[in-house]
Write a protein that holds these residues in place. Structure first.
Motif, PDB file in Angstrom:
ATOM      1  N   ALA A 117     -11.648  23.197 -16.538  1.00  0.00           N
ATOM      2  CA  ALA A 117     -10.540  22.445 -15.921  1.00  0.00           C
ATOM      3  C   ALA A 117      -9.914  23.308 -14.825  1.00  0.00           C
ATOM      4  CB  ALA A 117      -9.499  22.096 -16.982  1.00  0.00           C
ATOM      5  N   PHE A 118      -9.679  24.571 -15.125  1.00  0.00           N
ATOM      6  CA  PHE A 118      -9.077  25.499 -14.163  1.00  0.00           C
ATOM      7  C   PHE A 118      -9.912  25.585 -12.882  1.00  0.00           C
ATOM      8  CE2 PHE A 118      -8.208  29.582 -12.269  1.00  0.00           C
ATOM      9  CZ  PHE A 118      -6.881  29.851 -12.548  1.00  0.00           C
ATOM     10  N   PHE A 137      -3.006  21.233 -27.261  1.00  0.00           N
ATOM     11  CA  PHE A 137      -1.913  22.088 -26.786  1.00  0.00           C
ATOM     12  C   PHE A 137      -0.607  21.319 -26.581  1.00  0.00           C
ATOM     13  CE2 PHE A 137      -5.836  24.244 -25.550  1.00  0.00           C
ATOM     14  CZ  PHE A 137      -5.614  25.469 -26.168  1.00  0.00           C
ATOM     15  N   VAL A 184      -4.038  33.315 -29.526  1.00  0.00           N
ATOM     16  CA  VAL A 184      -4.787  32.274 -28.798  1.00  0.00           C
ATOM     17  C   VAL A 184      -6.198  32.115 -29.379  1.00  0.00           C
ATOM     18  CG1 VAL A 184      -5.755  33.580 -26.829  1.00  0.00           C
ATOM     19  CG2 VAL A 184      -5.087  31.207 -26.535  1.00  0.00           C
ATOM     20  N   SER A 316      -1.323  36.549 -19.760  1.00  0.00           N
ATOM     21  CA  SER A 316      -0.051  36.082 -19.178  1.00  0.00           C
ATOM     22  C   SER A 316       1.073  36.131 -20.201  1.00  0.00           C
ATOM     23  CB  SER A 316      -0.150  34.640 -18.685  1.00  0.00           C
ATOM     24  OG  SER A 316      -1.302  34.459 -17.963  1.00  0.00           O
ATOM     25  N   LEU A 372      10.730  34.583 -17.746  1.00  0.00           N
ATOM     26  CA  LEU A 372       9.611  33.901 -17.077  1.00  0.00           C
ATOM     27  C   LEU A 372       9.791  33.913 -15.559  1.00  0.00           C
ATOM     28  CD1 LEU A 372       9.101  30.881 -19.499  1.00  0.00           C
ATOM     29  CD2 LEU A 372       7.374  32.615 -18.942  1.00  0.00           C
ATOM     30  N   PHE A 375       9.032  37.414 -14.294  1.00  0.00           N
ATOM     31  CA  PHE A 375       7.637  37.791 -14.561  1.00  0.00           C
ATOM     32  C   PHE A 375       6.715  37.062 -13.566  1.00  0.00           C
ATOM     33  CE2 PHE A 375       4.032  35.782 -16.928  1.00  0.00           C
ATOM     34  CZ  PHE A 375       3.142  36.820 -16.753  1.00  0.00           C
ATOM     35  N   GLY A 377       4.568  34.769 -13.520  1.00  0.00           N
ATOM     36  CA  GLY A 377       3.368  34.058 -13.977  1.00  0.00           C
ATOM     37  C   GLY A 377       2.150  34.511 -13.212  1.00  0.00           C
ATOM     38  N   VAL A 378       2.055  34.057 -11.967  1.00  0.00           N
ATOM     39  CA  VAL A 378       0.943  34.410 -11.096  1.00  0.00           C
ATOM     40  C   VAL A 378       1.563  34.956  -9.815  1.00  0.00           C
ATOM     41  CG1 VAL A 378      -0.887  33.389  -9.688  1.00  0.00           C
ATOM     42  CG2 VAL A 378      -0.618  32.669 -12.045  1.00  0.00           C
ATOM     43  N   SER A 441       6.657  29.413 -12.919  1.00  0.00           N
ATOM     44  CA  SER A 441       5.727  30.354 -13.552  1.00  0.00           C
ATOM     45  C   SER A 441       4.487  29.664 -14.120  1.00  0.00           C
ATOM     46  CB  SER A 441       6.427  31.130 -14.656  1.00  0.00           C
ATOM     47  OG  SER A 441       7.600  31.698 -14.147  1.00  0.00           O
ATOM     48  N   PHE A 442       4.643  28.453 -14.653  1.00  0.00           N
ATOM     49  CA  PHE A 442       3.494  27.729 -15.208  1.00  0.00           C
ATOM     50  C   PHE A 442       2.927  26.739 -14.192  1.00  0.00           C
ATOM     51  CE2 PHE A 442       6.074  28.746 -19.018  1.00  0.00           C
ATOM     52  CZ  PHE A 442       5.116  29.394 -19.791  1.00  0.00           C
ATOM     53  N   GLY A 451      -1.239  25.540 -21.399  1.00  0.00           N
ATOM     54  CA  GLY A 451      -0.773  26.302 -22.568  1.00  0.00           C
ATOM     55  C   GLY A 451       0.741  26.518 -22.612  1.00  0.00           C
ATOM     56  N   LEU A 454       2.382  26.390 -26.113  1.00  0.00           N
ATOM     57  CA  LEU A 454       1.973  27.511 -26.963  1.00  0.00           C
ATOM     58  C   LEU A 454       2.635  28.799 -26.485  1.00  0.00           C
ATOM     59  CD1 LEU A 454       0.254  28.755 -29.186  1.00  0.00           C
ATOM     60  CD2 LEU A 454      -1.642  28.899 -27.579  1.00  0.00           C
TER      61      LEU A 454
HETATM   62  C1  HEM Z   1       3.544  32.958 -19.964  1.00  0.00           C
HETATM   63  C2  HEM Z   1       2.312  32.530 -20.139  1.00  0.00           C
HETATM   64  C3  HEM Z   1       1.501  31.732 -19.150  1.00  0.00           C
HETATM   65  C4  HEM Z   1       1.677  31.580 -17.800  1.00  0.00           C
HETATM   66  C5  HEM Z   1       2.761  32.157 -16.927  1.00  0.00           C
HETATM   67  C6  HEM Z   1       0.613  30.707 -17.333  1.00  0.00           C
HETATM   68  C7  HEM Z   1       0.467  30.287 -16.017  1.00  0.00           C
HETATM   69  C8  HEM Z   1      -0.475  29.368 -15.587  1.00  0.00           C
HETATM   70  C9  HEM Z   1      -0.550  28.816 -14.255  1.00  0.00           C
HETATM   71  C10 HEM Z   1       0.392  29.139 -13.114  1.00  0.00           C
HETATM   72  C11 HEM Z   1      -1.595  27.956 -14.221  1.00  0.00           C
HETATM   73  C12 HEM Z   1      -2.074  27.121 -13.013  1.00  0.00           C
HETATM   74  C13 HEM Z   1      -3.123  27.897 -12.228  1.00  0.00           C
HETATM   75  C14 HEM Z   1      -3.616  27.167 -11.001  1.00  0.00           C
HETATM   76  O1  HEM Z   1      -2.913  26.381 -10.414  1.00  0.00           O
HETATM   77  O2  HEM Z   1      -4.760  27.448 -10.605  1.00  0.00           O
HETATM   78  C15 HEM Z   1      -2.202  27.971 -15.530  1.00  0.00           C
HETATM   79  C16 HEM Z   1      -3.302  27.235 -15.898  1.00  0.00           C
HETATM   80  C17 HEM Z   1      -3.901  27.317 -17.134  1.00  0.00           C
HETATM   81  N1  HEM Z   1      -3.440  28.011 -18.233  1.00  0.00           N
HETATM   82 FE1  HEM Z   1      -1.757  29.095 -18.352  1.00  0.00          FE
HETATM   83  N2  HEM Z   1      -0.177  30.370 -18.392  1.00  0.00           N
HETATM   84  C18 HEM Z   1       0.337  30.966 -19.525  1.00  0.00           C
HETATM   85  C19 HEM Z   1      -0.121  30.836 -20.825  1.00  0.00           C
HETATM   86  C20 HEM Z   1      -1.254  30.144 -21.172  1.00  0.00           C
HETATM   87  C21 HEM Z   1      -1.726  29.988 -22.530  1.00  0.00           C
HETATM   88  C22 HEM Z   1      -1.054  30.512 -23.802  1.00  0.00           C
HETATM   89  C23 HEM Z   1      -2.896  29.315 -22.446  1.00  0.00           C
HETATM   90  C24 HEM Z   1      -3.759  28.938 -23.609  1.00  0.00           C
HETATM   91  C25 HEM Z   1      -4.021  27.770 -23.922  1.00  0.00           C
HETATM   92  C26 HEM Z   1      -3.138  29.000 -21.042  1.00  0.00           C
HETATM   93  C27 HEM Z   1      -4.227  28.314 -20.546  1.00  0.00           C
HETATM   94  C28 HEM Z   1      -4.323  27.826 -19.265  1.00  0.00           C
HETATM   95  C29 HEM Z   1      -5.417  26.963 -18.809  1.00  0.00           C
HETATM   96  C30 HEM Z   1      -6.618  26.521 -19.629  1.00  0.00           C
HETATM   97  C31 HEM Z   1      -5.140  26.635 -17.484  1.00  0.00           C
HETATM   98  C32 HEM Z   1      -5.938  25.706 -16.561  1.00  0.00           C
HETATM   99  C33 HEM Z   1      -5.283  24.337 -16.684  1.00  0.00           C
HETATM  100  C34 HEM Z   1      -5.857  23.281 -15.765  1.00  0.00           C
HETATM  101  O3  HEM Z   1      -6.372  23.594 -14.691  1.00  0.00           O
HETATM  102  O4  HEM Z   1      -5.749  22.108 -16.135  1.00  0.00           O
HETATM  103  N3  HEM Z   1      -2.114  29.517 -20.301  1.00  0.00           N
HETATM  104  N4  HEM Z   1      -1.494  28.828 -16.354  1.00  0.00           N
END
Ligand code: HEM
Length: 506
Positions: A117-118, A137, A184, A316, A372, A375, A377-378, A441-442, A451, A454
């Motif tokens: 998906a990412f 999730f 995780v 993260s 958050l 921090f 995130g990215v 951040s997310f 996620g 979670l």
């Molecule tokens: C503080 C913790 C976290 C932060 C700051 C974070 C941040 C992000 C961000 C910014 C993205 C989007 C990336 C993009 O646009 O290319 C992303 C995608 C994603 N994250 Fe997180 N994440 C965190 C925790 C987690 C956790 C615990 C999981 C476990 C399930 C996870 C799994 C994913 C997955 C699978 C994607 C891709 C989603 C998609 O494209 O539909 N992340 N995350």
């Protein structure tokens, strides 16, 4: 005669190359759909400019983008293809929930995970893959599986008890990463990898995550490097870079599990009744989903998703916890307020926190959100493409199919939204939850982090437990050396000299 013919061919090739390059640069500067946008002409001419700041310096391009915004304004062109906007108000237009949004292949290519998906470039492919992961999730699933998190938090506390009362510091970047990776893997694979059992908190694992982040600076420009690495024998990779050997071990572990699931030979783990209602692992979620076509169910597809979820979920969340711990211990006023709130809510310091109780505490909520924010995130820009619709920003029309990026490292410091933005102020979130609209951040929209629930549950429960149970002090840790983001390795990284975020427990 033959020599002259060969010489002519070489000269012709050289001249053709020179003319092609000049033509391409002229096109990019004067005719391309993004040529009207302000910015550095050199960066607009060639991707090598970005490569220099990303890979050679390294991790400095994001800071260059910040400099350019100061010079050219809120909307700029940062390379031959991309526009970058520094305006929190524009985020939801780009990272839309309802519009069609692709990712830029130049961005996804750096991770070598096109089957996830990412890594999906197209909106529709992403939707198809994402809907299979969502149920596992969702907030309801996370609440149901809180006991899984709480059990691992208790294990974390037992490791801390080993050093409590001594002057031996723990590097919380390592400790938390072991914890979040255990969570995780237990949550998504139903098998914890038990990194918390490692005597030294698995520094090689952390090193592996760090160096894969650094590698993306090269693979962004040369995505074919993934193919080259795949052709190398395992012993060569492990000999050259032992930390990358861990990636291979991870792949083997994941692929073995997938094979067992496919052949229905996976030993049934002891799972609780609550978990029975959910797909047992992310692999079951994809494998048994009738909406996922069979070509999407190969070991490679499922394995890449496994790696993504573990990589994203471990690093993260662990880093978010470490940075928030730093800010709390470095801000005595905030620490005192948090401790008072926790003591009132949980008189028994060894009591177990229900997620709803922790999430209901206003000051802890402010701490989590402020952590958050700082921090990030990215640290790299994230971008989206509206493939068929031009987007309007102020008086500018951004042509359809243009990658548009925004960067949290800049957005989270906009003074109009976050005054005194470099200070850790949990109070800014009290009675101001609409401010979360500007917490990126997310990310946001249809392709935001899967996620979130979670990660937030882990952060709320861990901070509540640790700060209620232990007295902590920073040990030889400074903001400038160990926390401030000095290198953008996709994930925010401190200076090379950093010794970690170290804490002693009393
Ligand atoms: C503080 C913790 C976290 C932060 C700051 C974070 C941040 C992000 C961000 C910014 C993205 C989007 C990336 C993009 O646009 O290319 C992303 C995608 C994603 N994250 Fe997180 N994440 C965190 C925790 C987690 C956790 C615990 C999981 C476990 C399930 C996870 C799994 C994913 C997955 C699978 C994607 C891709 C989603 C998609 O494209 O539909 N992340 N995350």
């Amino acid at each position: 005669m033959a020599i002259f013919t060969s010489l002519n061919t070489v000269l012709f090739a050289i001249f053709a190359f020179i003319f092609y390059t000049i033509g391409l640069v002229l096109y990019r500067l004067f005719l391309s759909p993004t040529s009207k946008f302000p910015g550095s002409k050199l960066a607009a001419s060639t991707l090598w400019y970005e490569f220099y700041y990303e890979a050679i310096l390294p991790g400095q391009f994001t800071f260059k983008i910040r400099e350019w915004h100061e010079k050219y304004g809120p909307i700029i062109r940062i390379n031959p293809y991309e526009i970058h906007v520094d305006d929190p108000g524009f985020y939801h237009t780009v990272f839309s929930n309802s519009g069609i949004r692709d990712k830029h292949a130049f961005y996804t290519g750096q991770f070598g995970n096109p089957n996830t998906a990412f890594g999906a470039v197209s909106h529709d492919t992403h939707r198809m893959r994402r809907q299979a992961l969502n149920p596992l999730f969702s907030k309801a699933s996370v609440v149901r599986l809180t006991p899984v998190i709480s059990t691992i938090i208790e294990k974390l506390c037992r490791r801390i008890d080993e050093v409590k009362g001594t002057d031996r510091p723990l590097n919380m970047r390592l400790v938390y990463m072991c914890f979040t990776t255990d969570v995780v893997t237990r949550y998504a694979l139903n098998r914890s990898w038990d990194l918390l059992d490692s005597a030294d908190f698995s520094p090689l694992w952390k090193e592996m995550v760090r160096s894969t982040g650094e590698m993306t600076k090269w693979t962004k420009q040369f995505p074919w490097l993934f193919g080259v690495v795949k052709t190398l024998p395992e012993w060569v990779i492990k000999g050259l870079k032992p930390d990358l050997g861990l990636v291979l071990d991870m792949q083997t572990k994941i692929n073995t599990q997938i094979l067992q699931i496919m052949q229905e030979k996976e030993p049934k783990p002891a799972i609780s009744d609550e978990q029975e209602q959910l797909p047992r692992t992310i692999f079951h979620a994809l494998w048994n989903n009738p909406n996922i076509p069979s070509e999407e169910k190969s070991i490679d597809h499922l394995g890449q998703t496994g790696q993504d979820v573990i990589g994203a979920g471990g690093e993260s969340t662990g880093a978010a916890l470490a940075v928030t711990t730093f800010y709390l211990l470095n801000t005595p006023r905030a620490l005192k307020k948090l401790k008072t709130e926790l003591e009132e809510a949980m008189p028994d310091k060894y009591g177990q926190w229900a997620l709803s109780l922790a999430e209901g505490l206003p000051y802890l909520t402010g701490v989590v959100l402020e952590g958050l924010r700082l921090f990030y995130g990215v640290s790299s820009r994230l971008s989206r493409i509206a493939p068929t619709t031009p987007l309007k920003y102020q008086n500018w029309e951004i042509p359809a199919n243009t990658p548009i990026g925004l960067t949290n490292l800049l957005l989270h410091h906009h003074p109009s939204i976050f005054p005194d933005s470099h200070s850790f102020l949990p109070e800014r979130w009290l009675d101001n939850r609409p401010l979360e609209h500007y917490l990126f951040s997310f990310s946001k929209g249809s392709r935001q982090c899967v996620g979130i629930n979670l990660a937030k549950a882990e952060i709320f429960l861990t901070l509540a437990t640790l700060f209620r149970r232990f007295e902590m002090e920073l040990f030889d840790t400074t903001f400038e050396r160990d926390v401030d983001v000095r290198r953008d390795m996709f994930l925010p990284q401190p200076s090379r000299e950093s010794r970690g975020i170290r804490v002693v427990f009393r």
